[in-house]
Scaffold this active site. Structure first.
Site, PDB file in Angstrom:
ATOM      1  N   TRP A 160      33.177  22.105  24.800  1.00 36.63           N
ATOM      2  CA  TRP A 160      34.691  22.466  24.989  1.00 36.63           C
ATOM      3  C   TRP A 160      35.545  22.085  23.817  1.00 36.63           C
ATOM      4  CZ3 TRP A 160      36.150  17.626  23.585  1.00 36.63           C
ATOM      5  CH2 TRP A 160      35.702  16.457  24.176  1.00 36.63           C
ATOM      6  N   ASN A 161      34.813  21.235  22.745  1.00 40.18           N
ATOM      7  CA  ASN A 161      35.855  21.017  21.626  1.00 40.18           C
ATOM      8  C   ASN A 161      36.078  22.198  20.732  1.00 40.18           C
ATOM      9  OD1 ASN A 161      32.809  21.074  20.887  1.00 40.18           O
ATOM     10  ND2 ASN A 161      33.439  19.678  19.257  1.00 40.18           N
ATOM     11  N   LYS A 184      27.939  30.789  28.850  1.00 40.93           N
ATOM     12  CA  LYS A 184      28.173  29.834  29.760  1.00 40.93           C
ATOM     13  C   LYS A 184      29.045  28.730  28.974  1.00 40.93           C
ATOM     14  CE  LYS A 184      28.823  26.443  33.124  1.00 40.93           C
ATOM     15  NZ  LYS A 184      29.483  25.374  32.219  1.00 40.93           N
ATOM     16  N   GLY A 236      26.016  20.482  22.055  1.00 39.07           N
ATOM     17  CA  GLY A 236      26.533  19.430  23.318  1.00 39.07           C
ATOM     18  C   GLY A 236      25.871  18.157  23.025  1.00 39.07           C
ATOM     19  N   GLU A 258      22.000  22.259  18.994  1.00 37.84           N
ATOM     20  CA  GLU A 258      22.943  21.516  17.883  1.00 37.84           C
ATOM     21  C   GLU A 258      23.523  20.436  18.802  1.00 37.84           C
ATOM     22  OE1 GLU A 258      25.639  20.034  16.706  1.00 37.84           O
ATOM     23  OE2 GLU A 258      26.680  21.851  16.847  1.00 37.84           O
ATOM     24  N   LEU A 259      23.008  19.069  18.525  1.00 40.11           N
ATOM     25  CA  LEU A 259      23.332  17.906  19.469  1.00 40.11           C
ATOM     26  C   LEU A 259      24.231  16.985  18.749  1.00 40.11           C
ATOM     27  CD1 LEU A 259      19.728  17.868  21.155  1.00 40.11           C
ATOM     28  CD2 LEU A 259      21.638  19.065  21.747  1.00 40.11           C
ATOM     29  N   CYS A 292      31.002  16.788  16.556  1.00 41.70           N
ATOM     30  CA  CYS A 292      29.689  16.508  16.503  1.00 41.70           C
ATOM     31  C   CYS A 292      29.347  15.953  15.339  1.00 41.70           C
ATOM     32  CB  CYS A 292      28.778  17.549  16.710  1.00 41.70           C
ATOM     33  SG  CYS A 292      28.826  18.959  16.008  1.00 41.70           S
ATOM     34  N   GLU A 390      27.175   7.879  20.285  1.00 46.32           N
ATOM     35  CA  GLU A 390      28.153   8.804  19.762  1.00 46.32           C
ATOM     36  C   GLU A 390      29.395   8.849  20.784  1.00 46.32           C
ATOM     37  OE1 GLU A 390      28.462  13.588  18.795  1.00 46.32           O
ATOM     38  OE2 GLU A 390      27.549  13.225  20.675  1.00 46.32           O
TER      39      GLU A 390
END
Length: 497
Positions: A160-161, A184, A236, A258-259, A292, A390
């Site tokens: 959502w960012n 999605k 996410g 990508e975390l 992130c 985080e």
């Protein structure tokens, strides 16, 4: 240009699913909340698993047998260029939609959507540059070459960012490679992803190439485990990424992840402290810390700790909070209620562990809503939860170090490895330290700069694979080896080669 977004919710927009080039209406709808006003401004479809099947079938048909299947790479590039033009034309409207949906500053989302167009131009040019190789054969009667072929149907699951930009990291190289997509988006920020579908249709992409299913987390889970998916591309949280990898492994579906991050911003005594202070502020308070690659750990050589702290505290207290659409606002609200509550919980955790608030430290009472003050914590040690986990919010942890060796050890003492920065006027030290930091992106005397041409991704628990650049497009291809027998003579059927 007057935006068509009604931020006072006088007329709430309603969006269906986007499948096979058409908007698919449904009675199952979810409210989209404007995090600045606290009011619903749009409604999107709450999909069911049958919708996942329909979207995957549309993407599979487009990949296997539709017009998309027969296009040349050069023709795909032309479509991507046209899409870039349309996005640039509509960047203002798309930015206002996104800022209304997630509370990010309009000036940032507008800049992002303008830059998104550049991503599509870049990968449009790369579409027909994906070349195989001629292999030096060890067998004189064989000519061997390789082909790079599109991977297939991609499930893109986005946060959502920065929903538009982080989708583009996947979509632009994937389309250039010849893949099709089922997207999605986060249930907290879905609208710009649906609106992008209209632009893709206008650009002339065949139906089924781009499909959007909106809904709760169960829909993303159904998409990941679907046997018709060839690759999952996810951005996410790390724990969610681990669950996706485990589920995708049941079908041996490829993943790129990508975390999260807990990125160190390392400031040496010889740095320009005014420049470093601005970099520290941009690294953590840009996007309200909801990124992130946020520079959430500020590692400072102890001889300049107090001087730098004074500068960043003074800058943080000048940050203007308010309406993200306003050009005067410098920091917007948290994007949603769960994230707001999570950040406040971390402030309580930090206080219990002994961190000291140098600035901020609470919800912002003046602006109300989902605002949290830009917060700077001192007396932090690297073993505290606030320095290990985080937060994804506007909280900066300041940690002292004595020398270069300790700085590197502290910077690398984390399960994450997405980004890092080094601030020094010593060119030798800058490169030396950058080479020793275990992170996918390292800046020297800068922070939070990205390029469509440079690979982006993480070490350790910050992810698998890379986005952007040549590495990014290769993530959407398979390599095929082709052997051509040159003599036409009969071979011994029981002899290899």
């Amino acid at each position: 240009m007057t935006s068509s977004v009604n931020r006072n919710a006088e007329a709430i927009r309603k969006y269906g699913l986007f499948i096979d080039g058409k908007e698919v209406p449904t009675d199952r709808l979810m409210e989209c909340m404007n995090p600045f006003t606290g009011e619903p401004w749009a409604m999107v479809a709450d999909a069911e698993e049958a919708d996942v099947d329909r979207a995957v079938a549309a993407a599979r048909s487009a990949f296997d047998e539709g017009p998309w299947h027969s296009l040349t790479a050069t023709q795909r590039g032309a479509l991507l260029r046209r899409l870039g033009d349309i996005i640039k034309r509509d960047a203002e409207e798309l930015a206002r939609i996104e800022s209304t949906d997630n509370g990010k500053l309009y000036r940032e989302t507008f800049g992002q959507w303008q830059y998104i167009a550049e991503h599509f131009y870049y990968f449009a040019g790369m579409a027909d540059k994906l070349q195989g190789d001629v292999v030096a054969s060890d067998r004189p009667n064989f000519f061997i070459y390789t082909r790079r072929e599109p991977l297939g149907v991609v499930a893109a699951i986005t946060p959502w960012n920065s929903p538009g930009l982080l989708l583009t990291y996947k979509l632009a190289p994937g389309l250039a490679a010849g893949c099709t997509f089922v997207v999605k988006p986060s249930e907290h920020a879905s609208v710009s992803t649906i609106e992008l579908g209209k632009r893709i249709k206008e650009a002339g992409f065949p139906d089924g190439v781009y499909n959007v299913i909106t809904g709760q987390g169960r829909i993303g889970a159904a998409l990941v485990k679907h046997p018709g998916i060839d690759k999952v591309a996810f951005t996410g949280a790390t724990e969610t990424g681990k669950a996706i990898a485990a589920s995708a492994a049941q079908n041996l579906t490829r993943v790129s992840l990508e975390l999260g991050g807990k990125s160190p911003n390392v400031v040496f005594a010889d740095a320009d402290l005014d420049v470093a202070a601005n970099g520290a502020i941009a690294g953590i308070f840009g996007a309200s810390g909801q990124t992130c690659m946020a520079g959430s750990r500020l590692l400072v050589e102890e001889s300049v700790h107090d001087a730098l702290l004074e500068k960043i505290v003074a800058l943080s207290r000048k940050i203007r909070l308010g309406d993200p659409i306003s050009s005067d606002t410098e920091m917007g609200p948290m994007a949603n209620v769960p994230q707001f509550n999570k950040v406040l919980e971390y402030l309580d955790v930090a206080a219990r562990d002994g961190a000291v608030v140098a600035s901020g430290g609470a919800a912002d009472s003046e602006n109300g809503g989902l605002f949290i003050e830009p917060t700077i914590l001192t007396n932090v040690t690297n073993d505290m939860r606030i320095a290990r986990e985080e937060v994804f919010g506007p909280i900066l942890s300041v940690i002292k170090f004595r020398n270069e060796a300790e700085a590197i050890a502290l910077a690398n003492d984390t399960r994450f490895g997405l980004a890092a920065a080094v601030w020094t006027q010593n060119i030798h030290r800058g490169h030396r330290v950058a080479h020793q930091l275990r992170a996918g992106t390292v800046w020297i005397n800068a922070y939070r700069v990205v390029s469509f041409a440079a690979p982006f991704g993480g070490y350790k628990e910050s992810g698998i694979g890379r986005e952007n650049g040549l590495d990014g497009i290769r993530e959407y291809t398979e390599t095929k080896s082709v052997y051509v027998e040159m003599t036409g003579e009969p071979r011994d059927p029981f002899k290899l080669g």
